[in-house]
Structures are given as structure tokens and as C-alpha cells.
Design a protein around this motif. Sequence first.
Motif, PDB file in Angstrom:
ATOM      1  N   ASP A 178     -59.599  53.235  39.866  1.00  0.00           N
ATOM      2  CA  ASP A 178     -58.966  54.637  40.119  1.00  0.00           C
ATOM      3  C   ASP A 178     -57.761  54.515  41.233  1.00  0.00           C
ATOM      4  O   ASP A 178     -58.249  54.215  42.290  1.00  0.00           O
ATOM      5  CB  ASP A 178     -60.053  55.465  40.615  1.00  0.00           C
ATOM      6  CG  ASP A 178     -59.603  56.949  40.437  1.00  0.00           C
ATOM      7  OD1 ASP A 178     -58.683  57.230  39.950  1.00  0.00           O
ATOM      8  OD2 ASP A 178     -59.972  57.793  41.372  1.00  0.00           O
TER       9      ASP A 178
ATOM     10  N   SER B 275     -55.130  55.285  44.162  1.00  0.00           N
ATOM     11  CA  SER B 275     -55.490  56.056  45.394  1.00  0.00           C
ATOM     12  C   SER B 275     -54.731  57.291  45.206  1.00  0.00           C
ATOM     13  O   SER B 275     -53.806  57.406  44.747  1.00  0.00           O
ATOM     14  CB  SER B 275     -54.857  55.087  46.563  1.00  0.00           C
ATOM     15  OG  SER B 275     -55.425  54.025  46.737  1.00  0.00           O
ATOM     16  N   PRO B 276     -55.456  58.377  45.805  1.00  0.00           N
ATOM     17  CA  PRO B 276     -54.774  59.586  45.771  1.00  0.00           C
ATOM     18  C   PRO B 276     -53.575  59.642  46.875  1.00  0.00           C
ATOM     19  O   PRO B 276     -53.332  58.725  47.709  1.00  0.00           O
ATOM     20  CB  PRO B 276     -55.989  60.594  46.176  1.00  0.00           C
ATOM     21  CG  PRO B 276     -56.710  59.726  47.123  1.00  0.00           C
ATOM     22  CD  PRO B 276     -56.694  58.415  46.597  1.00  0.00           C
ATOM     23  N   GLY B 277     -52.414  60.683  46.458  1.00  0.00           N
ATOM     24  CA  GLY B 277     -51.418  60.994  47.151  1.00  0.00           C
ATOM     25  C   GLY B 277     -50.247  59.867  47.015  1.00  0.00           C
ATOM     26  O   GLY B 277     -49.243  60.068  47.628  1.00  0.00           O
TER      27      GLY B 277
ATOM     28  N   GLY C 230     -46.718  58.900  41.068  1.00  0.00           N
ATOM     29  CA  GLY C 230     -47.086  58.236  39.665  1.00  0.00           C
ATOM     30  C   GLY C 230     -46.034  57.988  39.076  1.00  0.00           C
ATOM     31  O   GLY C 230     -44.838  58.260  39.372  1.00  0.00           O
TER      32      GLY C 230
ATOM     33  N   PRO D  43     -50.723  55.207  40.494  1.00  0.00           N
ATOM     34  CA  PRO D  43     -51.079  55.399  38.996  1.00  0.00           C
ATOM     35  C   PRO D  43     -49.828  55.168  38.060  1.00  0.00           C
ATOM     36  O   PRO D  43     -48.975  55.752  38.350  1.00  0.00           O
ATOM     37  CB  PRO D  43     -51.665  56.848  39.104  1.00  0.00           C
ATOM     38  CG  PRO D  43     -50.923  57.405  40.281  1.00  0.00           C
ATOM     39  CD  PRO D  43     -50.603  56.416  41.035  1.00  0.00           C
TER      40      PRO D  43
ATOM     41  N   GLU E   7     -51.479  62.941  33.821  1.00  0.00           N
ATOM     42  CA  GLU E   7     -52.568  61.909  34.070  1.00  0.00           C
ATOM     43  C   GLU E   7     -52.250  61.161  35.563  1.00  0.00           C
ATOM     44  O   GLU E   7     -53.233  61.004  36.168  1.00  0.00           O
ATOM     45  CB  GLU E   7     -52.532  60.885  32.964  1.00  0.00           C
ATOM     46  CG  GLU E   7     -53.388  59.895  33.306  1.00  0.00           C
ATOM     47  CD  GLU E   7     -53.375  58.601  31.919  1.00  0.00           C
ATOM     48  OE1 GLU E   7     -53.704  57.482  32.527  1.00  0.00           O
ATOM     49  OE2 GLU E   7     -53.208  59.091  31.011  1.00  0.00           O
TER      50      GLU E   7
ATOM     51  N   ASP F  67     -50.296  62.337  38.033  1.00  0.00           N
ATOM     52  CA  ASP F  67     -49.783  63.414  38.984  1.00  0.00           C
ATOM     53  C   ASP F  67     -50.860  63.459  40.162  1.00  0.00           C
ATOM     54  O   ASP F  67     -51.755  63.772  39.822  1.00  0.00           O
ATOM     55  CB  ASP F  67     -49.414  64.761  38.466  1.00  0.00           C
ATOM     56  CG  ASP F  67     -48.952  65.690  39.577  1.00  0.00           C
ATOM     57  OD1 ASP F  67     -48.432  65.209  40.643  1.00  0.00           O
ATOM     58  OD2 ASP F  67     -49.027  66.887  39.210  1.00  0.00           O
ATOM     59  N   ARG F  68     -50.536  62.843  41.417  1.00  0.00           N
ATOM     60  CA  ARG F  68     -51.490  63.024  42.498  1.00  0.00           C
ATOM     61  C   ARG F  68     -51.030  64.062  43.564  1.00  0.00           C
ATOM     62  O   ARG F  68     -51.440  63.962  44.811  1.00  0.00           O
ATOM     63  CB  ARG F  68     -51.766  61.625  42.983  1.00  0.00           C
ATOM     64  CG  ARG F  68     -52.137  60.724  42.156  1.00  0.00           C
ATOM     65  CD  ARG F  68     -53.584  61.034  41.733  1.00  0.00           C
ATOM     66  NE  ARG F  68     -54.504  59.998  40.923  1.00  0.00           N
ATOM     67  CZ  ARG F  68     -54.238  59.851  39.672  1.00  0.00           C
ATOM     68  NH1 ARG F  68     -53.372  60.794  38.929  1.00  0.00           N
ATOM     69  NH2 ARG F  68     -54.791  59.176  38.882  1.00  0.00           N
TER      70      ARG F  68
END
Length: 138
Positions: free
Chosen positions: A5, A7-9, A12, A41, A65, A67-68
Motif C-alpha cells: 500500500d 504511503s499516504p500524502g 499519485g 501510488p 485510485e 489520489d491521496r
Amino acid sequence: MTGPDPSPGLVGIVLVSHSAPVAESVAELARGLAAGGPLAPVAAAGGTAGGLGTSAERIVAAAREVDRGAGVALLVDLGSSVLTVKALLLEDELPPDSRLVDAPFVEGAVAAVVAASSGLPLSAVASAATEAYAYRKA
């Protein structure tokens, strides 16, 4: 999207090609070359249900998909992929802070994924991808 998965932020990346195998292969290459830490991502949006072509629905789904919240860089191969992404941007169909990046498809994708995986903002990711036009091979 495959692998751990992301990393967030992170920004993308969406790779839009007329061919699903081409988009997937370029995504796999870029992920592989950017591996070793947090991975931005990346999603491939290639082809249509009938084979070659560009699908607005696949592009929108791929952008959502990846977009963070840090923006989405869309790299395209040619022709109708450019026009489709431009239309989706004009119609506000893509996540906020989505940007069509003028870059070579393979080299730009690798540069974008490496930059995004480093935590750079969308403007720097787009610049890194665009700078790939200057890569000299001879």
C-alpha cells in the motif's frame, strides 16, 4: 495497482496509454526503479474494453485510485489520450489538483514516480517528468 500500500500524502501517478499492456509495463518499470522506500501510488489506464483506445472511465477510476490528497500527475502517450485527459480536466471529472504533464511517456513516468516517491509536491513531480525530454541517449 500492485505491491504494498503506497504511503499516504504522496502525489499519485496515472499512466494513460492506448494499450493496456503498455501502460501496465511502464507502470511496473517505474515502480521497480523507484523501489527501496515509500512508493508513490501508480495506476495504469490503458486501452478500452474492446482493445486499443482511450477510456475516460478508466482514466477517472485510475486517478481516483491514486489520489491521496497531494495531487495527481497524468502522463499520456499520444493523440486521443491527450484530448481525453484535457476534456476530463475541463469538465472537473478528475480529483482536485490533477495535472496533465507534458513529458516523454517512459522516461517521464520513471522520473515522476521517483520524484513522487521522494515526497516532492506535484509541481516538482511535473518538472521532473518534463525534464526527461532533455535526457540524452547519444
